[in-house]
Design a protein around this motif. Structure first.
Motif, PDB file in Angstrom:
ATOM      1  N   GLN A 145       0.825  -1.206   0.000  1.00 15.72           N
ATOM      2  CA  GLN A 145       0.000   0.000   0.000  1.00 15.72           C
ATOM      3  C   GLN A 145       0.861   1.258   0.000  1.00 15.72           C
ATOM      4  O   GLN A 145       0.568   2.216  -0.728  1.00 15.72           O
ATOM      5  N   ASP A 146       1.937   1.263   0.795  1.00 18.42           N
ATOM      6  CA  ASP A 146       2.855   2.407   0.801  1.00 18.42           C
ATOM      7  C   ASP A 146       3.455   2.624  -0.581  1.00 18.42           C
ATOM      8  O   ASP A 146       3.528   3.750  -1.083  1.00 18.42           O
ATOM      9  N   ALA A 147       3.927   1.538  -1.193  1.00 20.09           N
ATOM     10  CA  ALA A 147       4.556   1.640  -2.503  1.00 20.09           C
ATOM     11  C   ALA A 147       3.567   2.164  -3.546  1.00 20.09           C
ATOM     12  O   ALA A 147       3.901   3.020  -4.373  1.00 20.09           O
ATOM     13  N   ALA A 148       2.330   1.654  -3.500  1.00 14.85           N
ATOM     14  CA  ALA A 148       1.322   2.095  -4.469  1.00 14.85           C
ATOM     15  C   ALA A 148       1.009   3.576  -4.310  1.00 14.85           C
ATOM     16  O   ALA A 148       0.854   4.306  -5.301  1.00 14.85           O
ATOM     17  N   ARG A 149       0.912   4.036  -3.061  1.00 15.32           N
ATOM     18  CA  ARG A 149       0.627   5.462  -2.835  1.00 15.32           C
ATOM     19  C   ARG A 149       1.759   6.332  -3.367  1.00 15.32           C
ATOM     20  O   ARG A 149       1.524   7.369  -3.995  1.00 15.32           O
ATOM     21  N   GLN A 150       3.003   5.918  -3.123  1.00 14.85           N
ATOM     22  CA  GLN A 150       4.130   6.734  -3.585  1.00 14.85           C
ATOM     23  C   GLN A 150       4.169   6.810  -5.103  1.00 14.85           C
ATOM     24  O   GLN A 150       4.420   7.867  -5.680  1.00 14.85           O
ATOM     25  N   PHE A 151       3.904   5.701  -5.773  1.00 14.27           N
ATOM     26  CA  PHE A 151       3.938   5.727  -7.232  1.00 14.27           C
ATOM     27  C   PHE A 151       2.712   6.414  -7.812  1.00 14.27           C
ATOM     28  O   PHE A 151       2.777   6.980  -8.913  1.00 14.27           O
ATOM     29  N   ALA A 152       1.582   6.369  -7.111  1.00 10.43           N
ATOM     30  CA  ALA A 152       0.414   7.131  -7.567  1.00 10.43           C
ATOM     31  C   ALA A 152       0.727   8.620  -7.561  1.00 10.43           C
ATOM     32  O   ALA A 152       0.381   9.355  -8.512  1.00 10.43           O
ATOM     33  N   ASP A 153       1.374   9.110  -6.509  1.00  4.57           N
ATOM     34  CA  ASP A 153       1.745  10.534  -6.440  1.00  4.57           C
ATOM     35  C   ASP A 153       2.745  10.885  -7.539  1.00  4.57           C
ATOM     36  O   ASP A 153       2.656  11.953  -8.161  1.00  4.57           O
TER      37      ASP A 153
END
Length: 469
Positions: A161-169
């Motif tokens: 979830q952390d990784a997905a949020r960072q790449f979404a930004d």
């Protein structure tokens, strides 16, 4: 030494604590690719046997093994009180510089207690027989190489979830500068795979992180080095002094590096600090699709189908007939090994098989097992609306687990050595969304590579990635 060889050796060992402890630990070092204390630290200042320690409350004692910043380890003889051994370690831990992990072992069990400041303790109790299980291999590898992975509350779901949020930004920022959304998604797919490859040892010596560090936030320099890495991964070869394996698989067919801003490089550096070996492929595709596809960004925090829910469907549709076939195969093999016949006679033989008859039975049983494994390798699985590949990944995982079960069964019954042959090439998916299609391939490949790693089957043959149908 493999984990299966380790288990076989220590099942038979009948040594006293003092004579067994150091050899047991050295064998674990060999299993998990870790240098021994003398190889790492000849002076014994940070990694050693019999670390002298002052007990809390007075007196002197020793930790059987100690590695600064990793663990304190206490051995006891078989069936001795491991709770008392843990109490002993607790008395030493301040003198041992409060390592994050405290381990006790009686040769039949390894019990790992987390000791992270400010967290609730977690305990992992591993029996000798269970050490070949994927999760237990992962835990023991973390003990030697990455204790932080065992910090309580830090799960693979949280990392993903952390990784997905960072790449979404990151994707949103790049699209906001007018870059093509599809090009952004494909570019970030390549970076995601590089981060995973680095943390699982497919790329050498933290090569991606060193690119981030060397570029010192300069987007032009970072882009130049990254482009060189992409070129080398596409074909294999040398990247500076580092040999790079051949990846290909159409992920690196397009090696374009998009124009980056300093803030983008900073976000990539932050993402590189995560443990990408811990991403959960069962939710990876869904979460990253929501971040990379601008039409789905609003769903980023929405509910996703859990791995457990997917397994219910896969077990009923895919695994049930294969498990029935496996049960029938085992019944035939066991009958052969005890009676010499594929089907039990009306009356069981009065005496065990002769050595010659047993050899003949094992040869026939090995052929039967080979036939079952060959059948698994020819299974084809189609998902007509595969999305970002979560169901295909879980299907492959269950297929690989069944294959491993059959291989270990054959080894335990003297039927020969078999290599795992099932892989992503058995999966087929239909999907009209290009973002999901690209992620489905990466989800499946990352999941397969993770399985190989945690089950101790080494590195895959090159090219590591291949296009999926």
């Amino acid at each position: 030494m493999t984990i299966l060889e380790f288990i076989a050796k220590w099942k038979q060992a009948d040594l006293k604590e003092r004579s067994a402890a150091q050899e047991h630990f050295l064998d674990l070092c060999r299993c998990f690719g870790h240098p021994t204390p003398a190889e790492t630290d000849p002076t014994g200042e940070s990694f050693c046997f019999e670390k002298g320690a002052a007990k809390h409350g007075g007196g002197e004692g020793f930790a059987d093994v100690w590695k600064r910043g990793f663990f304190g380890w206490e051995y006891k003889g078989r069936h001795k009180d491991l709770a008392a051994a843990y109490d002993q370690l607790l008395r030493y831990r301040s003198a041992l510089e409060n390592p994050p992990l405290l381990l006790v072992c009686d040769l039949d069990r390894i019990v790992i207690h987390t000791n992270f400041t400010g967290t609730v303790e977690a305990t992992h109790d591993l029996s000798l027989e269970s050490m070949a299980e994927p999760r237990n291999i992962e835990i023991l590898r973390a003990v030697f190489h990455n204790p932080e992975a065992l910090r309580p509350g830090r799960t693979s779901t949280a990392v993903t979830q952390d990784a997905a949020r960072q790449f979404a930004d990151l994707a949103a920022a790049m699209r906001g500068r007018g870059l093509d959304p599809a090009a952004v998604a494909h570019f970030l797919d390549r970076i995601v795979f590089c981060l995973f490859a680095e943390d699982t040892g497919l790329l050498p010596k933290m090569v991606f992180s060193r690119i981030v560090e060397t570029s010192a936030g300069d987007p032009e320099r970072f882009g130049k080095l990254l482009g060189q890495l992409f070129d080398t991964m596409a074909t294999g070869g040398d990247f500076g002094l580092e040999p790079i394996r051949h990846f290909n698989g159409n992920l690196f067919d397009d090696r374009t590096v998009l124009d980056l801003a300093a803030a983008d490089v900073k976000r990539i550096a932050a993402a590189a600090s995560l443990d990408w070996s811990a991403v959960d492929p069962s939710i990876f595709g869904t979460l990253f699709e929501r971040g990379l596809d601008p039409a789905k960004r609003s769903q980023l925090g929405a509910h996703f189908t859990s791995k457990e829910d997917i397994e219910l469907v896969i077990d009923a549709v895919v695994l049930a007939p294969l498990r029935r076939e496996w049960a029938e195969t085992k019944a035939i093999i066991e009958c052969l090994l005890t009676t010499g016949r594929k089907k039990a006679a009306a009356r069981a033989p009065a005496k065990p098989l002769s050595a010659a008859a047993l050899r003949k039975a094992r040869g026939e049983a090995g052929s039967i097992l080979h036939g079952f494994l060959d059948g698994l390798n020819r299974v084809k699985i189609l998902d007509p609306a595969c999305g970002s590949g979560n169901f295909l990944y879980v299907a492959l995982l269950r297929l690989k687990d069944l294959e491993k079960e059959a291989i270990l069964y054959g080894s335990a019954h003297g039927l020969g050595a078999f290599l795992p042959m099932c892989g992503p090439w058995q999966l087929y998916g239909l999907e009209i969304n290009p973002y999901a299609h690209d992620l489905a391939q990466m989800t499946v490949w990352i999941g397969w590579l993770q399985w190989i790693r945690v089950n101790g089957f080494g590195f895959p043959a090159e090219p590591i990635l291949r296009p999926l149908s």
